[in-house]
Design a protein around this motif. Structure first.
Motif, PDB file in Angstrom:
ATOM      1  N   GLU A 136       0.542   3.995  -2.876  1.00 40.19           N
ATOM      2  CA  GLU A 136       0.065   5.344  -2.544  1.00 40.19           C
ATOM      3  C   GLU A 136       1.041   6.396  -3.041  1.00 40.19           C
ATOM      4  O   GLU A 136       0.649   7.436  -3.571  1.00 40.19           O
ATOM      5  CB  GLU A 136      -0.132   5.468  -1.035  1.00 40.19           C
ATOM      6  N   GLU A 178       0.789  -1.237   0.000  1.00 46.39           N
ATOM      7  CA  GLU A 178       0.000   0.000   0.000  1.00 46.39           C
ATOM      8  C   GLU A 178       0.820   1.285   0.000  1.00 46.39           C
ATOM      9  O   GLU A 178       0.494   2.222  -0.697  1.00 46.39           O
ATOM     10  CB  GLU A 178      -0.960   0.002   1.190  1.00 46.39           C
ATOM     11  N   GLN A 179       1.873   1.350   0.775  1.00 43.92           N
ATOM     12  CA  GLN A 179       2.637   2.598   0.861  1.00 43.92           C
ATOM     13  C   GLN A 179       3.302   2.932  -0.468  1.00 43.92           C
ATOM     14  O   GLN A 179       3.312   4.100  -0.889  1.00 43.92           O
ATOM     15  CB  GLN A 179       3.673   2.502   1.966  1.00 43.92           C
ATOM     16  N   ARG A 235      -9.143   4.496  -4.432  1.00 41.61           N
ATOM     17  CA  ARG A 235      -9.668   3.630  -3.370  1.00 41.61           C
ATOM     18  C   ARG A 235     -11.183   3.759  -3.277  1.00 41.61           C
ATOM     19  O   ARG A 235     -11.890   2.772  -3.071  1.00 41.61           O
ATOM     20  CB  ARG A 235      -9.019   3.969  -2.032  1.00 41.61           C
ATOM     21  N   TYR A 239      -4.656   8.671  -5.312  1.00 42.65           N
ATOM     22  CA  TYR A 239      -4.786   7.425  -4.560  1.00 42.65           C
ATOM     23  C   TYR A 239      -6.130   7.284  -3.849  1.00 42.65           C
ATOM     24  O   TYR A 239      -6.809   6.265  -3.982  1.00 42.65           O
ATOM     25  CB  TYR A 239      -3.639   7.294  -3.561  1.00 42.65           C
ATOM     26  N   GLN A 240      -6.556   8.294  -3.111  1.00 40.61           N
ATOM     27  CA  GLN A 240      -7.825   8.206  -2.372  1.00 40.61           C
ATOM     28  C   GLN A 240      -9.008   8.094  -3.323  1.00 40.61           C
ATOM     29  O   GLN A 240      -9.975   7.387  -3.042  1.00 40.61           O
ATOM     30  CB  GLN A 240      -7.975   9.382  -1.409  1.00 40.61           C
TER      31      GLN A 240
END
Length: 109
Positions: A76, A72-73, A87, A83-84
């Protein structure tokens, strides 16, 4: 140079619009080479990717990452401000993560 260099209204997540080329490094080895062959190939592939990053640090794309690199990091960091939004889209259209073989984005909760 084509439509992919022209952002759509509202933007999208197509990264590296200004690039003239895209290189994917994929290591292959014979099964008969065993673990040693796999490790040698993976080391060579990682070394080449690191050398390419030294030339242009903006080389990573999540859909071309190996399973061990796709966490994930890192993802991101690659998608940055998108990214958000990604998601949220994943949560809306694939909330149970059926399409998880594409390891890029996990659904927002």
């Amino acid at each position: 140079m084509g439509a992919c260099r022209t952002p759509s209204e509202g933007g999208n997540v197509l990264l590296h619009r200004g690039c003239n080329y895209w290189i994917i490094v994929e290591g292959k080895w014979e099964n008969s080479a065993g673990v040693a062959g796999r490790e040698k190939t993976q080391a060579w592939t990682r070394a080449l990717c690191n050398e390419l990053k030294a030339i242009d640090g903006n080389t990573a794309t999540a859909h071309a990452m190996s399973e061990t690199e796709s966490h994930e990091q890192e993802v991101e960091k690659i998608f940055d401000e998108h990214y958000q939004r990604l998601r949220a889209a994943k949560a809306r259209y694939d909330p149970t993560n059926v399409l998880r073989l594409n390891r890029n984005i996990s659904p927002a909760k």
